[in-house]
Design an enzyme around this catalytic site. Structure first.
Site, PDB file in Angstrom:
ATOM      1  N   LEU A 191       0.825  -1.213   0.000  1.00 64.37           N
ATOM      2  CA  LEU A 191       0.000   0.000   0.000  1.00 64.37           C
ATOM      3  C   LEU A 191       0.851   1.251   0.000  1.00 64.37           C
ATOM      4  O   LEU A 191       0.417   2.310  -0.421  1.00 64.37           O
ATOM      5  CB  LEU A 191      -0.927   0.015   1.219  1.00 64.37           C
ATOM      6  CG  LEU A 191      -2.012  -1.049   1.275  1.00 64.37           C
ATOM      7  CD1 LEU A 191      -2.719  -1.014   2.614  1.00 64.37           C
ATOM      8  CD2 LEU A 191      -3.012  -0.850   0.152  1.00 64.37           C
ATOM      9  N   GLY A 192       2.068   1.124   0.535  1.00 64.03           N
ATOM     10  CA  GLY A 192       2.920   2.307   0.553  1.00 64.03           C
ATOM     11  C   GLY A 192       4.178   2.058   1.374  1.00 64.03           C
ATOM     12  O   GLY A 192       4.298   1.037   2.056  1.00 64.03           O
TER      13      GLY A 192
ATOM     14  N   GLY B  63       6.832   4.135   4.071  1.00 58.76           N
ATOM     15  CA  GLY B  63       7.009   5.356   4.848  1.00 58.76           C
ATOM     16  C   GLY B  63       8.383   5.376   5.479  1.00 58.76           C
ATOM     17  O   GLY B  63       9.239   4.539   5.159  1.00 58.76           O
TER      18      GLY B  63
ATOM     19  N   GLY C   1       8.557   1.977   7.699  1.00 62.11           N
ATOM     20  CA  GLY C   1       8.395   0.636   7.172  1.00 62.11           C
ATOM     21  C   GLY C   1       7.503   0.605   5.954  1.00 62.11           C
ATOM     22  O   GLY C   1       7.054   1.634   5.466  1.00 62.11           O
TER      23      GLY C   1
ATOM     24  N   LYS D 197       1.994  -3.113   8.752  1.00 59.44           N
ATOM     25  CA  LYS D 197       3.237  -2.374   8.535  1.00 59.44           C
ATOM     26  C   LYS D 197       4.413  -3.204   9.022  1.00 59.44           C
ATOM     27  O   LYS D 197       4.457  -3.591  10.186  1.00 59.44           O
ATOM     28  CB  LYS D 197       3.161  -1.050   9.292  1.00 59.44           C
ATOM     29  CG  LYS D 197       4.424  -0.244   9.223  1.00 59.44           C
ATOM     30  CD  LYS D 197       4.164   1.208   9.539  1.00 59.44           C
ATOM     31  CE  LYS D 197       4.661   2.079   8.425  1.00 59.44           C
ATOM     32  NZ  LYS D 197       4.119   3.402   8.403  1.00 59.44           N
TER      33      LYS D 197
ATOM     34  N   ASP E 210       6.910  13.030  12.133  1.00 57.93           N
ATOM     35  CA  ASP E 210       6.846  12.912  10.672  1.00 57.93           C
ATOM     36  C   ASP E 210       5.449  13.253  10.151  1.00 57.93           C
ATOM     37  O   ASP E 210       4.848  12.490   9.408  1.00 57.93           O
ATOM     38  CB  ASP E 210       7.264  11.497  10.251  1.00 57.93           C
ATOM     39  CG  ASP E 210       7.682  11.437   8.776  1.00 57.93           C
ATOM     40  OD1 ASP E 210       7.876  12.516   8.171  1.00 57.93           O
ATOM     41  OD2 ASP E 210       7.787  10.332   8.232  1.00 57.93           O
TER      42      ASP E 210
END
Ligand SMILES: *[C@@H]1O[C@H](CO)[C@@H](O)[C@H](O)[C@H]1NC(C)=O
Ligand SMILES: *[C@@H]1O[C@H](CO)[C@@H](O)[C@H](O)[C@H]1NC(C)=O
Ligand SMILES: *[C@@H]1O[C@H](CO)[C@@H](O)[C@H](O)[C@H]1NC(C)=O
Length: 812
Positions: free
Chosen positions: A526-527, A529, A532, A551, A645
């Site tokens: 999904l992505g 960062g 992780g 994650k 973040d």
């Protein structure tokens, strides 16, 4: 010798296989076991020529998908077929040709959303053909199902419509639910257009028919054929006679060699033939779809039925524009039931009561006169003869059933509600009188009027009355009963299961294998960062399957490793509407994974910097929601959590587009000492506060800084650094905003954003708050609580001090 000869044959065979394999990569039929998953950029299956594609298309502004077929080469990729218009599929749904030869569309929980209506069995392959037909074929290559047999709102050249099949319009341009208009080939051989009553589908009288009654003795019934070379729609009778139902020189004006064609029952009820160039001219698409033919010419007059809503729905009147489109208007005292869909009829603004004691009709009502309107002759409940216009008018005024009276040639026709099929026609001599509640009365005496929108209040008062009128014990029973009913009706409606509530208290531990299974071996990313990589998964929890985001943390610090479990349980205890929830974790040696609730609408970054900008009001709401989440982390947890973040990629949107902060509490696992010598993590370029680079302690104010940058992005719908900008001074958002602020040219920030431009005071306030947040000196920055107070208008925003734009915001 013998050996080498065989060797040679072998090579030729191998070469042939390779050659065939290469040739087939251009186009392959869909084989058993193939599937597609509904995502924004999910793959599709194209026809050999590439003209058509089959796959998922996302509905505008919704996280729902249609399984559909579309013209793949033209810019707007017009849909020609869709399977599940009434039941759009959530993200993650799948269409699959199973190894058992079944073809179906299922939601992420595995429930079937759609299947071909004839439930074909023994399918061995599927194919997207160049005609736009998607077929399922059996071992003998005969079609056991084809999309051409189950049309949506469109017919394509070479498609055949048989008796009992119909083509149904959608509800509106972007709503694919079955609408009120349909094209059918009825058993007597006529092709008809008619409206239907929803949701039953009962057909009203036709407003177009082809006059092609089948020949006597016809057994199989007529067929409607969309001829691919001439572009005409023909009816072939069973005796072989061919009737062209279209007219004009469609094939000459729009030769099929150069143009795509389609016939669509549009959501306004008109059947139109359209043509679109197949290729662009010098890379430009000057023409889009042109209307080559349409019927009926005047849809408003064509609808003569006594019942049903007609073209525009009940309580309206209709006039046809030159291009055949109906123009719908509400009768006086009425408003559109759905302002976004003017074909859905109108509702009365206020109920009219019959007998109001002490008030005379002439004090209560005004009679509005309208001209050039016409209704079907027999829709009146009463017709009086030999009445003058004035007598007709007052006859209606004093008749409490009457809502509308038509005076025509000495006759007075009185109508009740709702009225069907009103049309506007120039040159009519009738006088129409509509009875409308007097506006003085509606404001003066609210008790006499029950506003339509207040039905809930009525239910509430009923409940209150019941409670007041009964004893204490009965009250308790009643309250309990009402609660049960209310809860049931809520529970029953949620189709995709929500998190079971027992997860509120229990943090789950998962094995690595559990999560490997849940993510199908970490298949769908999904992505990524700072902390992780996130994968999508489905977990079986408390008897239901739920979607999760898993994650897998990158290598974490040694201290973090020891603290992992403790930190996870701290994070798990944090529940706030604007924070993404942790469901559980996995802690097996080097495998550190966290399992979060799944956010179906992706990240704020995608939404904010995507194609259509979110509405201004929605953006203000995001700003407030994020500030609330952050305030909870800073001020309301047992130990303060600094996010470190904050950026739009870490703000996720749930299915109702509520903003939730993700990835909080993770920074601590990555660094050894929150307030000191950290270099391992320093947020993301463009959003980081200057103190990360200095020898000053890092406090919650770093989040305030990042929030300020994010707030500017939300205001302007652009990224904090944008190298594409023509003007160099616009590249760094914070600098540009500050320039615009000091030069009092804030409107430049939202140049083409009408909504924001009409709300400059709010915009200025938000910019000032943001400038406060990005102050170089952390002590000057407000706390997030103060930020929230300023945004919510609890405290006045004073003019921010001058910022010297941070050197770290610049692109080096
Ligand atoms: C694909 O399907 C078509 C029929 O629609 C068939 O003629 C053709 O042989 C198939 N091609 C392959 C490569 O299977
Ligand atoms: C689409 O139209 C249907 C029927 O009128 C309605 O129930 C539904 O809410 C509409 N959907 C959207 C997203 O507007
Ligand atoms: C389509 O129209 C052309 C020309 O009018 C005609 O020759 C042809 O037979 C028609 N094809 C079909 C399938 O009806």
């Amino acid at each position: 010798m013998d050996f080498s000869f065989r060797h040679h044959i072998g090579l030729i065979a191998l070469f042939k296989i390779l050659y065939v394999a290469v040739a087939q990569t251009n186009y392959r039929n869909i084989s058993l076991g193939w599937s597609l998953t509904a995502f924004d950029d999910s793959a599709s299956w194209r026809s050999p020529s590439g003209d058509f594609a089959f796959g998922f298309r996302r509905l505008e502004n919704q996280n729902l998908y249609l399984l559909s077929i579309w013209f793949d080469k033209i810019p707007n990729q017009t849909l020609v077929w869709y399977a599940n218009g009434d039941n759009p599929a959530p993200q993650g749904s799948r269409v699959e040709l199973t190894t058992d030869g079944l073809f179906s569309l299922t939601d992420p929980g595995g429930e079937v959303i759609w299947m071909p209506n004839s439930s074909p069995v023994g399918v061995v392959y599927a194919a997207m053909l160049d005609t736009g037909n998607f077929i399922l074929a059996n071992y003998y290559s005969s079609n056991v199902w084809q999309s051409f047999d189950d049309p949506a709102d469109t017919l394509l050249p070479s498609q055949v419509l048989r008796v009992h099949r119909n083509v149904s319009a959608r509800t509106s341009e972007n709503n694919f639910t079955r609408g009120r208009f349909e094209l059918r080939l009825i058993p007597d051989g006529n092709l008809v257009l008619n409206t239907i009553a929803l949701p039953t589908g009962n057909a009203y009288e036709a407003y177009y028919w082809s006059n092609t009654v089948d020949a006597p003795g016809g057994m199989t019934g007529n067929q409607l054929i969309f001829n691919a070379s001439s572009g005409y729609l023909y009816i072939i009778k069973t005796n072989g006679e061919i009737v062209n139902v279209t007219s004009g020189n469609i094939g000459q004006t729009f030769p099929t060699r150069d143009y795509y064609h389609r016939a669509t029952v549009d959501y306004d009820g008109v059947l139109r033939l359209y043509a679109h160039p197949r290729t662009s001219r010098n890379g430009r698409w000057d023409e889009t779809w042109s209307t080559a033919w349409f019927t009926p010419n005047d849809i408003c007059s064509a609808m003569m039925g006594e019942r049903g809503g007609g073209t525009c729905g009940f309580n309206t009147y209709c006039s046809t524009e030159n291009d055949g489109r109906p123009n719908c208007q509400c009768l006086p005292g009425f408003s559109f039931s759905d302002p976004n869909n003017k074909l859905k009829g109108c509702e009365q603004d206020a109920f009219q009561k019959c007998n109001l004691e002490g008030l005379r009709a002439e004090d209560l009502y005004d009679m509005h006169q309208l001209n050039n309107l016409q209704w079907n002759n027999s829709t009146q409940y009463e017709e009086l003869i030999s009445l003058t216009e004035d007598q007709c008018k007052s006859s209606c005024l004093y008749d409490c059933h009457c809502f509308l009276a038509v005076s025509i040639e000495g006759n007075c026709r009185k109508k009740k509600l709702p009225v069907s099929n009103g049309r506007r026609l120039e040159g009519r001599s009738d006088r129409v009188f509509v009875k409308v509640l007097n506006s003085d009365i509606s404001s003066r005496d609210p008790n006499t009027i029950l506003n339509l929108g207040k039905t809930n209040q009525a239910t509430f008062s009923l409940v209150a009355a019941l409670l007041l009128g009964s004893s204490g014990f009965l009250n308790l029973l009643l309250v309990a009963a009402i609660l049960v009913i209310v809860l049931r009706s809520y529970g029953g409606r949620t189709k995709l299961r929500k998190l079971p509530s027992l997860l509120d208290t229990n943090l789950r531990t998962f094995t690595y294998v559990d999560l490997k299974v849940a993510t199908k071996n970490f298949k769908e990313e999904l992505g990524r960062g700072s902390f992780g990589t996130v994968y999508k998964g489905i977990l079986q929890l408390s008897g239901s399957r739920i979607l999760v985001a898993i994650k897998e943390l990158y290598k974490i610090s040694q201290e973090g490793e020891k603290e992992f479990k403790t930190e996870a349980s701290v994070i798990a205890k944090i529940h706030h509407k604007n924070l993404v929830r942790l469901i559980g974790f996995c802690d097996e040696e080097s495998h550190k994974l966290l399992v979060f609730e799944f956010m179906s609408n992706g990240s704020l970054a995608r939404y904010l910097f995507g194609e259509s900008r979110p509405k201004w009001g929605k953006r203000i709401q995001f700003a407030v929601e994020i500030a609330r989440g952050l305030m909870y982390l800073h001020d309301e947890c047992s130990t303060q959590i600094i996010h470190c973040d904050i950026k739009p990629q870490n703000i996720l949107l749930d299915d109702s587009f509520t903003a939730k902060i993700s990835d909080f509490g993770l920074a601590k696992l990555m660094i050894s000492n929150q307030s000191g010598t950290l270099t391992a993590i320093r947020g993301t370029k463009g959003y980081v506060a200057p103190e990360w680079f200095k020898n000053t302690p890092v406090t919650a104010k770093v989040d305030v800084f990042s929030y300020g940058v994010l707030l500017l992005e939300i205001i302007c719908c652009r990224k904090c650094t944008d190298m594409e900008r023509q003007n160099e001074e616009e590249v760094i958002l914070t600098e540009w905003v500050y320039d615009c602020y000091t030069e009092r040219t804030l409107h430049k920030l939202v140049e083409d954003d009408e909504e924001a431009r009409s709300d400059m005071r709010q915009l200025e306030k938000m910019v000032m708050v943001a400038i406060w947040c990005i102050q170089e000196d952390p002590n000057v920055r407000p706390s997030i609580k103060m930020v929230l107070h300023m945004l919510e208008g609890v405290v006045q925003v004073s003019a921010p001090p001058c910022v010297s734009p941070s050197p770290h915001g610049s692109i080096s």
